[in-house]
Motif scaffolding. Structure first.
Motif, PDB file in Angstrom:
ATOM      1  N   THR A 171     -32.174   6.712  40.564  1.00  0.00           N
ATOM      2  CA  THR A 171     -31.263   5.552  39.849  1.00  0.00           C
ATOM      3  C   THR A 171     -32.351   4.622  38.938  1.00  0.00           C
ATOM      4  O   THR A 171     -31.867   4.293  37.891  1.00  0.00           O
ATOM      5  CB  THR A 171     -30.964   4.585  40.706  1.00  0.00           C
ATOM      6  OG1 THR A 171     -32.171   4.070  41.722  1.00  0.00           O
ATOM      7  CG2 THR A 171     -29.912   4.904  41.538  1.00  0.00           C
ATOM      8  N   LEU A 183     -18.814   5.022  46.268  1.00  0.00           N
ATOM      9  CA  LEU A 183     -20.388   4.824  46.162  1.00  0.00           C
ATOM     10  C   LEU A 183     -21.238   5.946  46.670  1.00  0.00           C
ATOM     11  O   LEU A 183     -22.338   6.490  45.985  1.00  0.00           O
ATOM     12  CB  LEU A 183     -20.699   3.580  46.635  1.00  0.00           C
ATOM     13  CG  LEU A 183     -22.203   2.888  46.803  1.00  0.00           C
ATOM     14  CD1 LEU A 183     -22.688   2.905  45.359  1.00  0.00           C
ATOM     15  CD2 LEU A 183     -22.226   1.895  47.549  1.00  0.00           C
ATOM     16  N   VAL A 222     -20.933   9.180  44.650  1.00  0.00           N
ATOM     17  CA  VAL A 222     -21.768   9.213  43.219  1.00  0.00           C
ATOM     18  C   VAL A 222     -22.980   9.195  43.654  1.00  0.00           C
ATOM     19  O   VAL A 222     -23.890  10.081  42.844  1.00  0.00           O
ATOM     20  CB  VAL A 222     -21.400   7.956  42.434  1.00  0.00           C
ATOM     21  CG1 VAL A 222     -22.105   7.841  41.447  1.00  0.00           C
ATOM     22  CG2 VAL A 222     -19.777   7.913  42.005  1.00  0.00           C
ATOM     23  N   SER A 223     -23.520   8.502  44.480  1.00  0.00           N
ATOM     24  CA  SER A 223     -24.934   8.586  44.719  1.00  0.00           C
ATOM     25  C   SER A 223     -25.537   9.866  45.081  1.00  0.00           C
ATOM     26  O   SER A 223     -26.548  10.336  44.666  1.00  0.00           O
ATOM     27  CB  SER A 223     -25.379   7.489  45.856  1.00  0.00           C
ATOM     28  OG  SER A 223     -24.759   6.329  45.694  1.00  0.00           O
ATOM     29  N   SER A 283     -19.686  14.169  40.002  1.00  0.00           N
ATOM     30  CA  SER A 283     -21.009  13.579  39.721  1.00  0.00           C
ATOM     31  C   SER A 283     -21.978  14.890  39.700  1.00  0.00           C
ATOM     32  O   SER A 283     -22.952  14.743  38.886  1.00  0.00           O
ATOM     33  CB  SER A 283     -21.174  12.662  40.987  1.00  0.00           C
ATOM     34  OG  SER A 283     -22.615  12.159  40.798  1.00  0.00           O
ATOM     35  N   SER A 289     -23.897   4.758  36.112  1.00  0.00           N
ATOM     36  CA  SER A 289     -24.388   3.255  36.178  1.00  0.00           C
ATOM     37  C   SER A 289     -23.236   2.364  35.987  1.00  0.00           C
ATOM     38  O   SER A 289     -23.244   1.423  36.886  1.00  0.00           O
ATOM     39  CB  SER A 289     -25.269   3.018  35.028  1.00  0.00           C
ATOM     40  OG  SER A 289     -24.484   2.855  33.743  1.00  0.00           O
ATOM     41  N   GLN A 313     -21.736   3.055  39.767  1.00  0.00           N
ATOM     42  CA  GLN A 313     -22.797   2.738  40.914  1.00  0.00           C
ATOM     43  C   GLN A 313     -23.215   1.015  41.004  1.00  0.00           C
ATOM     44  O   GLN A 313     -23.397   0.484  41.989  1.00  0.00           O
ATOM     45  CB  GLN A 313     -23.930   3.513  40.827  1.00  0.00           C
ATOM     46  CG  GLN A 313     -24.654   3.638  42.258  1.00  0.00           C
ATOM     47  CD  GLN A 313     -25.807   4.829  42.257  1.00  0.00           C
ATOM     48  OE1 GLN A 313     -25.646   5.675  41.434  1.00  0.00           O
ATOM     49  NE2 GLN A 313     -26.642   4.899  43.116  1.00  0.00           N
ATOM     50  N   LYS A 314     -23.447   0.614  39.529  1.00  0.00           N
ATOM     51  CA  LYS A 314     -24.128  -0.768  39.825  1.00  0.00           C
ATOM     52  C   LYS A 314     -23.215  -1.704  39.862  1.00  0.00           C
ATOM     53  O   LYS A 314     -23.289  -2.671  40.846  1.00  0.00           O
ATOM     54  CB  LYS A 314     -24.606  -0.982  38.321  1.00  0.00           C
ATOM     55  CG  LYS A 314     -25.505  -2.091  38.010  1.00  0.00           C
ATOM     56  CD  LYS A 314     -26.393  -2.239  36.951  1.00  0.00           C
ATOM     57  CE  LYS A 314     -27.048  -3.374  36.872  1.00  0.00           C
ATOM     58  NZ  LYS A 314     -27.770  -3.654  35.492  1.00  0.00           N
ATOM     59  N   GLU A 356     -22.774  -1.477  43.988  1.00  0.00           N
ATOM     60  CA  GLU A 356     -24.031  -1.819  44.829  1.00  0.00           C
ATOM     61  C   GLU A 356     -24.278  -3.432  44.700  1.00  0.00           C
ATOM     62  O   GLU A 356     -24.645  -4.211  45.535  1.00  0.00           O
ATOM     63  CB  GLU A 356     -25.257  -1.287  44.254  1.00  0.00           C
ATOM     64  CG  GLU A 356     -25.380   0.188  44.772  1.00  0.00           C
ATOM     65  CD  GLU A 356     -26.564   0.735  44.931  1.00  0.00           C
ATOM     66  OE1 GLU A 356     -27.479   0.093  44.915  1.00  0.00           O
ATOM     67  OE2 GLU A 356     -26.589   2.029  44.788  1.00  0.00           O
TER      68      GLU A 356
END
Lengths: 606, 224, 203
Positions: free
Chosen positions: A436, B36, B39-40, C81, C100, C103-104, C107
């Motif tokens: 990331t 989440l 995607v991760s 993805s 981003s 995910q951002k 999170e």
């Protein structure tokens, strides 16, 4: 029975002697997979001649054709071989085991304490004979039913010692007597966390949910038990539920197969006869002013009946525990004994909304500038000084080792530091140990107008890769041969004047300290973290392993280059959040104190 | 609709889905968590393939000649054995490369813990009693002396409390009561540390919450 | 025999890596090669774990489980993805922007949600944990550090108050050091057990 259960060497909780794994913590118990039953006390062994020595008493009992045989914990008189003639004279109207139960109760409660405890609930049952007869009839029906079913099942059990699956005969019998739905040919479903704790359907252990919850919290007090015991229970309140199982275990043996049948039938036949502790306590509390004369007569009338009921209750609990253990037998799953946190409820929603509304309101009212601390923290001052000492052309390695979640509490500081480094005209090398980190650097660049920030590159293997850098020696021919074409130009950590790590996890900090820091010159390692890591970092800074650190907004605020910070996080909203948290902590403190005071008052009134 | 607005809307919707948990566990929250995780996982797999496996394993095989190629055979073999773990029947073959990994990490842990944590931390406790540190202008510095003693006793008490929690003692009563007493002092120090850590974690979470609220405010203001 | 080979590999590797760390000048180069191998094996193991996760979700969809809706979401998003990363390249700015942007917010929002949940936990703390030296010290410490964090006391700019704050801020260090040393001993024991074969090669 408890002495036949095995203590797990890891968590200390009870398991079946045949369990291959601890049902509480999941530890493998193969090493001591053996039958217990050696009589260490030197007493006469309970095992009849010719039978396998050490077979647990429970399993041996299950193999008896007469399941109504031994019921209580064997005393001196009970240590005869099974099948031998009963020496005592028993009233023909009362079943043999019931008389033994009563004798056992008399031995255990010579003062009749338990009778007194529950005496108040028997106000409506003055006809002793009627109740006694009904109870005896009920027990006789249960016994007959259990015997019949057990005999039918026993026929189906294979005669050989092991079946084709290698399951021993005794275990097969246990399984016969405890049919499990999961043994049907269905796909295996992972065990839920709270599954093991569920009460079997139709099974009344005699404990209400309220009492069990109290017991989990260590606040339960047995009706009539002296108040001094309360402190002992409170001491165990912090322990896990496995301690609960120990605490619940009644000190009496029982016939598990019979009880299994009884549990289903008991509710059907005589539901009103079961005694629950909560009922006992409630009635005892609500009718404290009964005339003493009545109470004495009731005590006498129920004197014989109550021990039976109390012992039956304890049998249910014991059977319940055993059923849980048997259901777990052979399962490899680790079953956490922690209840999931209670969610929902109006109070929780109100608290959450209070916090949210407070923060939103403070943000909307207007941004407040994050104040510069009057006296910056020692580590933050050391960090700042370390950057000040850099000269133009010095090499600084910046490693991004954080997750996006912490970006709000970390990027303002990183931005400020990058600006300082650029002003100092030092050479920045940007690397990331997290995938990331590749796009987090993009957001740093775009969000803080740091266009000249170099492109980050991934260090494969994270800390292993850093360790490689620490050991890099370009003159070594082996390294040259093996790494010349790996795609990444090898760097050595020793080439850098400062190594600046941006991280958000204690584990990562510890790994940096353990694997990398001691290969670097003193005070050349600096860290930027969110405030959650401040305590961890303080330990390493105090021991001289870190040259300085910035942890969270309070430390970042000591930097001059913090222009973008106030746009992202409102200091006023932060203060409002902290104030709400202070109020809630104090509220929790007061509520608990109030609960305790109320409980104390109730106990005193009792 | 520009890409920025579209991405902003995606971010807004996902944020609201997460905060819907305030009203209890629900479909939106679970879908957000699933997205989440997916995607991760997808992004990490893509990075591992393109940034680790290909440059470190595949590329050198094609580019290296001679003796250096031998260095590449062993990791290739290990990687293949690990890859076979996808198939349940062949998963046992993965034990060897995983044992190799266990060996590497065990050695790194032993060396790292001793040299990077235990030695410096224990020295940090003892060095506080260095005569130079306990003096100020030739006179005893009582504040430092008290602090040094407090750190030493505190660390010992915490270690005893730690021992108390991790191992169920079967000591005799006299020892048990003494250990309980010292352990209680250790518990106080642990409580202070945990209390401070709780506040710091809350502080980080609060900053995250505020930043999300500020972002939503700015985004909506930009739309209007 | 089933246990001996993995045990032999683990022990041999451990001793070699330890030797490389102790004599970095002589063996450092070889250590780097072993570390390279470990990086490759670790990356492969992570890929296998991700593959297992994907296959588990795929099987759920095939079986039509109750939770297969979430599995379907997982599989679609995962493939997009992963496919995006392989086709466009993980260095592609647009691909990174999309990742981003998803995910951002997720999170950061989850961490923000933790603040809300912790507020609820603050009320429940004493009710669930009861009174003990640990809990009382925890509560008092939390209150003190919350008050210090508020910044009201620092506004006074009084040297005695600042000195008290500084002393209070150093107190957590004692407990943290004790815990760190305790955990390090634990980690050392676990690593030594792995080195001597406990936990290696078990099914």
């Amino acid at each position: 029975m408890t002495e036949e259960l095995r203590d797990c060497p890891h968590c200390g909780n009870k398991n079946l002697p045949t369990a291959s794994r601890c049902v509480h913590c999941g530890l493998e118990l193969e090493e001591f997979f053996s039958f217990e039953g050696q009589n260490d006390s030197g007493e006469v062994p309970l095992v009849p001649p010719g039978e396998e020595e050490g077979l647990p008493e429970l399993l041996r009992d299950l193999q008896q054709p007469d399941l109504g045989g031994i019921f209580g914990e064997p005393k001196e008189g009970d240590t005869r071989p099974i099948g031998e003639e009963e020496q005592k004279t028993v009233s023909p109207a009362v079943p043999e085991w019931l008389s033994r139960v009563r004798e056992r109760a008399k031995v255990e409660y010579p003062s009749g304490d338990p009778i007194r405890k529950t005496g108040a609930i028997e106000t409506g049952k003055t006809d002793r004979d009627r109740v006694s007869q009904e109870f005896d009839a009920w027990i006789a029906r249960l016994q007959e039913s259990a015997r019949r079913e057990a005999m039918l099942k026993a026929k189906a059990v294979r005669s050989s010692g092991l079946n084709e699956e290698g399951v021993p005969d005794w275990l097969q019998r246990v399984r016969e007597l405890h049919p499990k739905p999961e043994e049907r040919p269905t796909e295996e479903v992972p065990l839920k966390a709270d599954e093991a704790d569920e009460e079997p359907k139709g099974w009344d252990s005699g404990w209400s949910e309220e009492d069990l919850e109290k017991l989990r919290r260590g606040e339960y007090q047995e009706p009539g038990k002296p108040a001094s015991d309360h402190s002992e229970i409170e001491e165990t309140a912090d322990s896990d539920e496995s301690d609960l199982a120990e605490a619940e275990e009644p000190p009496v043996e029982h016939q598990i197969a019979e009880l299994d049948e009884e549990s289903a039938a008991g509710d059907r036949i005589e539901p009103d006869i079961s005694v629950k502790p909560e009922e006992t306590a409630e009635v005892a509390e609500s009718e404290p002013a009964e005339s003493e004369c009545e109470a004495v007569s009731e005590k006498k009338e129920t004197e014989d009946l109550q021990p039976d009921l109390l012992l039956l209750k304890s049998q249910y609990e014991r059977a319940n525990l055993l059923k849980q253990l048997i259901n777990q037998e052979g399962k490899a799953s680790f079953t956490p004994r922690i209840n999931p946190p209670a969610r929902g409820g109006a109070a929780q929603i109100i608290l959450a909304l209070l916090m949210l509304i407070g923060v939103i309101g403070a943000v909307l009212i207007g941004d407040a500038v994050w104040p510069r601390p009057a006296v910056p923290a020692l580590a933050a001052a050391a960090f700042k000084q370390s950057l000040e000492n850099l000269k133009p052309g010095d090499k600084v390695l910046v490693v991004l080792d954080y997750q996006p979640a912490a970006s709000a509490d970390i990027e303002p500081g990183v931005t400020a530091v990058f600006r300082t480094l650029q002003e100092k005209k030092v050479e920045i090398t940007l690397r990331t140990t997290q995938p990331t980190g590749l796009w987090l650097a993009d957001s740093l660049r775009s969000g803080s107008s740091l266009e000249t920030l170099p492109e980050p590159r991934l260090i494969p293997g994270g800390l292993l890769g850093m360790l490689k850098w620490a050991h890099y020696s370009p003159t070594n021919p082996v390294i040259r041969a093996a790494t010349s074409d790996s795609g990444e130009t090898m760097l050595s950590l020793h080439d850098f004047t400062r190594v600046l790590v941006v991280t958000d996890a204690s584990l990562s900090i510890a790994s940096w300290m353990e694997q990398v820091s001691h290969w670097l010159p003193p005070n050349s390692l600096l860290m930027i973290t969110p405030s959650q890591e401040a305590v961890t970092l303080s330990v390493y800074y105090d021991s001289g392993q870190l040259g300085g650190y910035l942890a969270g907004m309070s430390d970042f605020a000591s930097f001059d280059k913090l222009s973008a910070l106030n746009a992202q996080v409102s200091y006023r909203a932060y203060q409002v959040g902290l104030l709400i948290m202070i109020m809630l902590l104090l509220l929790g403190f007061v509520v608990k104190a109030d609960d305790d005071a109320n409980r104390k008052q109730k106990l005193e009134a009792k | 609709m520009s890409a920025d607005i579209l991405l902003g809307l995606v971010g807004l919707i996902l944020t609201l889905m997460v905060f819907s948990y305030i009203f209890g566990d629900n479909l939106f929250f679970r879908v957000a968590l699933t997205i989440l995780a997916a995607v991760s996982a997808g992004y990490t797999a893509a990075v591992l393939i393109t940034k680790v496996i290909i440059p470190l394993l595949i590329h050198p095989l094609g580019a290296t000649r001679g003796a250096a190629l031998l260095w590449m055979v062993f990791p290739l073999l290990l990687a293949v054995l690990v890859g076979l773990m996808i198939f349940p029947r062949l998963s046992k073959l993965g034990k060897i490369p995983l044992s190799f990994l266990v060996g590497v990490f065990a050695a790194l842990t032993i060396f790292g813990v001793v040299r990077g944590t235990l030695t410096p931390q224990l020295l940090a406790v003892i060095n506080r009693f260095s005569p130079e540190l306990l003096q100020n202008a030739g006179l005893p510095d009582w504040a430092r002396i008290v602090w040094a003693v407090m750190v030493l006793l505190g660390v010992i008490a915490v270690l005893l409390a730690y021992q108390h929690y991790t191992h169920k003692r079967k000591a005799d009563e006299a020892h048990a009561s003494l250990l309980d007493g010292v352990g209680s002092i250790g518990q106080i120090f642990v409580g202070i540390t945990l209390g401070a850590t709780f506040v710091m974690i809350f502080s980080t979470a609060l900053v995250a919450l505020i930043s999300r609220v500020v972002w939503i405010k700015d985004f909506l203001a930009g739309l209007l | 025999m089933k246990r001996i080979i993995p045990l032999f590999v683990a022990t041999l590797t451990s001793f070699f890596v330890l030797a490389g760390l102790i004599w970095p000048v002589s063996l450092g180069g070889y250590l780097n090669i072993v570390l390279d191998w470990a990086i490759i094996v670790g990356a492969m193991a992570l890929l296998v774990a991700i593959a297992h996760l994907f296959l588990a979700q795929w099987r759920k969809i095939a079986r039509g489980n109750r939770s297969s809706f979430y599995s379907l979401v997982f599989v679609i998003v995962f493939l997009l993805s992963l496919g995006g990363g392989l086709v466009m390249g993980v260095d592609d700015p647009e691909y990174r922007l999309w990742i981003s942007s998803i995910q951002k917010p997720l999170e950061v929002s989850l961490l923000g949600l933790a603040a809300v949940v912790m507020a609820g936990a603050g009320v429940q703390f004493y009710r669930t944990r009861g009174w003990s030296p640990l809990t009382v010290a925890f509560g008092v410490s939390a209150l003190v550090f919350l008050v210090i964090d508020l910044g009201f006391l620092q506004v006074l700019n009084s040297p005695p108050v600042n000195a008290i704050i500084k002393t209070l801020q150093m107190l957590p260090l004692i407990g943290a050091r004790g815990l760190l040393i305790g955990m390090s001993f634990g980690a050392l024991i676990v690593a030594l057990k792995a080195l001597t074969g406990e936990g290696v090669g078990n099914d």
